[in-house]
Design a protein around this motif. Structure first.
Motif, mmCIF file in Angstrom:
data_model
loop_
_atom_site.group_PDB
_atom_site.id
_atom_site.type_symbol
_atom_site.label_atom_id
_atom_site.label_comp_id
_atom_site.label_asym_id
_atom_site.label_seq_id
_atom_site.Cartn_x
_atom_site.Cartn_y
_atom_site.Cartn_z
ATOM 1 N N GLY A 81 4.757 13.331 -4.285
ATOM 2 C CA GLY A 81 4.689 12.995 -2.866
ATOM 3 C C GLY A 81 4.331 11.556 -2.569
ATOM 4 N N HIS A 82 3.895 10.775 -3.603
ATOM 5 C CA HIS A 82 3.577 9.363 -3.352
ATOM 6 C C HIS A 82 4.825 8.513 -3.589
ATOM 7 C CE1 HIS A 82 -0.843 9.944 -3.149
ATOM 8 N NE2 HIS A 82 -0.502 11.047 -3.807
ATOM 9 N N PRO A 83 4.996 7.466 -2.765
ATOM 10 C CA PRO A 83 6.225 6.680 -2.856
ATOM 11 C C PRO A 83 6.287 5.813 -4.110
ATOM 12 C CG PRO A 83 4.687 5.660 -1.340
ATOM 13 C CD PRO A 83 4.081 6.964 -1.748
ATOM 14 N N ARG A 141 0.827 -1.210 0.000
ATOM 15 C CA ARG A 141 0.000 0.000 0.000
ATOM 16 C C ARG A 141 0.852 1.246 0.000
ATOM 17 N NH1 ARG A 141 -5.150 -1.590 0.077
ATOM 18 N NH2 ARG A 141 -4.863 -3.841 -0.009
ATOM 19 N N CYS A 142 0.288 2.286 -0.556
ATOM 20 C CA CYS A 142 0.908 3.601 -0.497
ATOM 21 C C CYS A 142 0.588 4.215 0.865
ATOM 22 C CB CYS A 142 0.330 4.444 -1.628
ATOM 23 S SG CYS A 142 0.720 6.184 -1.495
ATOM 24 N N SER A 143 1.607 4.691 1.571
ATOM 25 C CA SER A 143 1.364 5.250 2.904
ATOM 26 C C SER A 143 0.652 6.599 2.818
ATOM 27 C CB SER A 143 2.692 5.431 3.655
ATOM 28 O OG SER A 143 3.419 6.508 3.086
ATOM 29 N N VAL A 144 0.711 7.231 1.653
ATOM 30 C CA VAL A 144 0.109 8.562 1.513
ATOM 31 C C VAL A 144 -1.383 8.473 1.222
ATOM 32 C CG1 VAL A 144 0.153 10.728 0.206
ATOM 33 C CG2 VAL A 144 2.300 9.539 0.736
ATOM 34 N N CYS A 145 -1.757 7.652 0.226
ATOM 35 C CA CYS A 145 -3.174 7.611 -0.160
ATOM 36 C C CYS A 145 -3.842 6.277 0.170
ATOM 37 C CB CYS A 145 -3.338 7.913 -1.654
ATOM 38 S SG CYS A 145 -2.643 6.645 -2.724
ATOM 39 N N GLY A 146 -3.053 5.296 0.596
ATOM 40 C CA GLY A 146 -3.638 4.015 0.989
ATOM 41 C C GLY A 146 -3.949 3.084 -0.175
ATOM 42 N N ARG A 160 4.273 1.477 -7.910
ATOM 43 C CA ARG A 160 3.734 2.815 -7.702
ATOM 44 C C ARG A 160 2.230 2.743 -7.475
ATOM 45 N NH1 ARG A 160 1.440 4.360 -12.682
ATOM 46 N NH2 ARG A 160 1.210 6.460 -11.893
ATOM 47 N N CYS A 161 1.666 3.794 -6.865
ATOM 48 C CA CYS A 161 0.215 3.857 -6.736
ATOM 49 C C CYS A 161 -0.325 4.607 -7.945
ATOM 50 C CB CYS A 161 -0.211 4.521 -5.424
ATOM 51 S SG CYS A 161 0.111 6.289 -5.372
ATOM 52 N N ASP A 162 -1.646 4.603 -8.098
ATOM 53 C CA ASP A 162 -2.224 5.212 -9.291
ATOM 54 C C ASP A 162 -2.606 6.673 -9.106
ATOM 55 O OD1 ASP A 162 -1.945 3.248 -11.086
ATOM 56 O OD2 ASP A 162 -3.931 2.372 -10.786
ATOM 57 N N THR A 163 -2.363 7.204 -7.896
ATOM 58 C CA THR A 163 -2.746 8.589 -7.657
ATOM 59 C C THR A 163 -1.748 9.512 -8.349
ATOM 60 O OG1 THR A 163 -3.429 7.812 -5.503
ATOM 61 C CG2 THR A 163 -3.446 10.191 -5.857
ATOM 62 N N SER A 164 -2.304 10.502 -9.056
ATOM 63 C CA SER A 164 -1.391 11.404 -9.751
ATOM 64 C C SER A 164 -0.915 12.473 -8.768
ATOM 65 C CB SER A 164 -2.098 12.018 -10.950
ATOM 66 O OG SER A 164 -3.290 12.623 -10.520
HETATM 67 ZN ZN LIG Z 1 -0.365 7.038 -3.223
#
Ligand SMILES: [Zn+2]
Length: 462
Positions: A303-305, A275-280, A296-300
């Motif tokens: 700041g996301h890891p 999981r991404c610690s920023v957006c979950g 990677r996470c899918d949030t644009s």
């Molecule tokens: Zn994220």
């Protein structure tokens, strides 16, 4: 027609019905089935060949490996046919049983039932079989037609066929209306999926909101991944079909290419493990050029890891196997909530099947939604239990290094199963380079965490 002379040994075929752990009225123990068959052979002076036993787990369309072996022996002329305790041992339905008998006849074998109901080695038996087969075909067609007819009439009256889908309630006039609270949770479920949430997360969201499944008769139920998937894939929720979900979001929520039927994406850290610690959101493997693959996470937005896939994989697997030793001492049970949810899903599918039968006065045919829903629910439970039956086993005889070697030889789905039996989730925080351990938090399935919540180094106070 003249009686067929039985010159070769006959095999015995035993089917054990164990659907949902219950034995129906027609349950006869395998020992008793075999005993009855042998008694008939003895009375008729027939030689017995091999015994084939199928475990009927899914309850729907049977996968019958032993039946196929038995058939192959008839085809190759090794055996002269088969004895069963009763016709219903071939299948759960008369029609299914008859078609199995037809297969055996075509292969050149005879079929005898121990209860004396059936004997295809006699002229009468053959005639009875052909009559029963054509009746079965007729019955099948009739049921299908009646079913279609009954559905058509109900629709013409403006009635929604089947249970109300999640987020809706059936009104007194049979039409569906949105449920003010549950429809919001369904919208959130679509939004979560569209952001990259896993099936498990989405299921948890629906469970937490107390949304009844389409089959629970209005009661809150734990959601299975499969039930969740059925909602997300239902086109009726789409705006252009009269639903509340914008088309773009519905599309984004759909299973990703390569995302396995119930769980898992195509790599060992898939299925929302990291999981991404920023957006979950669940982190996906994506290639940044062909050589360097990252998670990677899918949030644009920044700041996301992100992390090198290989680095993360090596590190997480090492942590997992270092933990196998301690786990052996406190290995938890299987995922009881999933098992419970699957059991409920089977009960509900059975209830829906019965409800439809009552409502329309016709049993839903095998290819109708209630029948297939029931078959799917049973198959999902059987699949889960089969997987749960397989012990982890590796830690019992291998050192962590040996475990790792064995692990590397496994196919990806198997690796993922092993890894998920050790690790519940991994959270990755932003950061650059350095020790990946500084950015990774792991929650193991036995409830412990890494890094440990309370530092092992005592805090020195002055
Ligand atoms: Zn994220």
């Amino acid at each position: 027609m003249s009686p067929k002379k039985i010159t070769r040994p006959l095999d015995l075929y035993v089917r054990v019905s164990r659907v949902g752990g219950r034995e129906g009225d027609s349950f006869i123990s395998p020992e008793l089935q075999e005993e009855k068959c042998r008694a008939l052979a003895k009375a008729r002076g027939l030689e017995v060949g091999q015994v084939f036993i199928d475990l009927d787990r899914s309850g729907g369309k049977m996968d019958r490996p032993e039946f196929k072996k038995m058939l192959a022996r008839i085809e190759s002329g090794v055996s002269g046919g088969v004895i069963v305790a009763r016709i219903d041992r071939f299948a759960r339905t008369l029609i299914g049983g008859l078609s199995a008998i037809e297969d055996i006849e075509k292969a050149g074998g005879v079929v005898l039932t121990a209860d004396g109901e059936f004997d295809s080695s006699t002229a009468t038996g053959e005639l009875v079989l052909s009559i029963m087969l054509s009746l079965a075909q007729f019955e099948l067609r009739r049921i299908s037609e009646q079913w279609e007819d009954a559905k058509e009439k109900a629709r013409a009256r403006g009635i929604h066929i089947g249970a109300a889908r999640a987020g809706y309630v059936r009104q007194e006039d049979g039409r569906l209306a949105e449920h003010s609270e549950y429809i919001e949770a369904v919208k959130q479920a679509f939004a979560l999926r569209a952001r990259g949430g896993s099936w498990k997360e989405t299921a948890d969201l629906l469970s937490a909101a107390g949304v009844p499944t389409s089959k629970s008769g209005g009661a809150a139920r734990p959601w299975t991944r499969q039930a969740t998937r059925n909602v997300i894939q239902n086109i009726a929720y789409r705006e252009d079909e009269g639903g509340p979900i914008p088309v773009w979001q519905w599309k984004k929520a759909q299973p990703k290419k390569g995302e396995a039927r119930v769980r898992g994406e195509g790599h060992v850290l898939g299925a929302g493990l990291v999981r991404c610690s920023v957006c979950g959101a669940a982190m996906h493997k994506s290639s940044n050029g062909a050589r360097y693959q990252i998670l990677r996470c899918d949030t644009s937005g920044g700041g996301h890891p992100t992390i090198s896939y290989e680095t993360a994989r090596d590190y997480i697997c090492s942590l997992a196997f270092a933990h196998v030793g301690p786990m052996r001492r406190s290995r938890p049970g299987d995922d009881e909530s999933e098992r419970k949810a699957l059991r409920l899903a089977v009960e509900e599918a059975e209830a829906e099947f019965e409800q439809m039968r009552e409502m329309l006065g016709v049993a839903p045919p095998a290819d109708s939604r209630p029948s297939m829903g029931l078959t799917d629910a049973k198959a999902a439970l059987a699949e889960f239990e089969a997987a749960a039956d397989v012990p982890l086993g590796l830690g019992d005889f291998l050192t962590p290094v040996g475990v790792r070697e064995e692990f590397e030889k496994m196919a990806v789905p198997e690796q993922r199963r092993v890894l998920r039996s050790i690790i519940n989730r991994v959270v990755l925080s932003p950061g650059r380079r350095g020790d990946p351990g500084d950015r990774i938090e792991v929650e193991f399935t036995d409830g412990s965490r890494w890094p440990a919540e309370q530092g092992e180094v005592p805090v020195v106070t002055s």
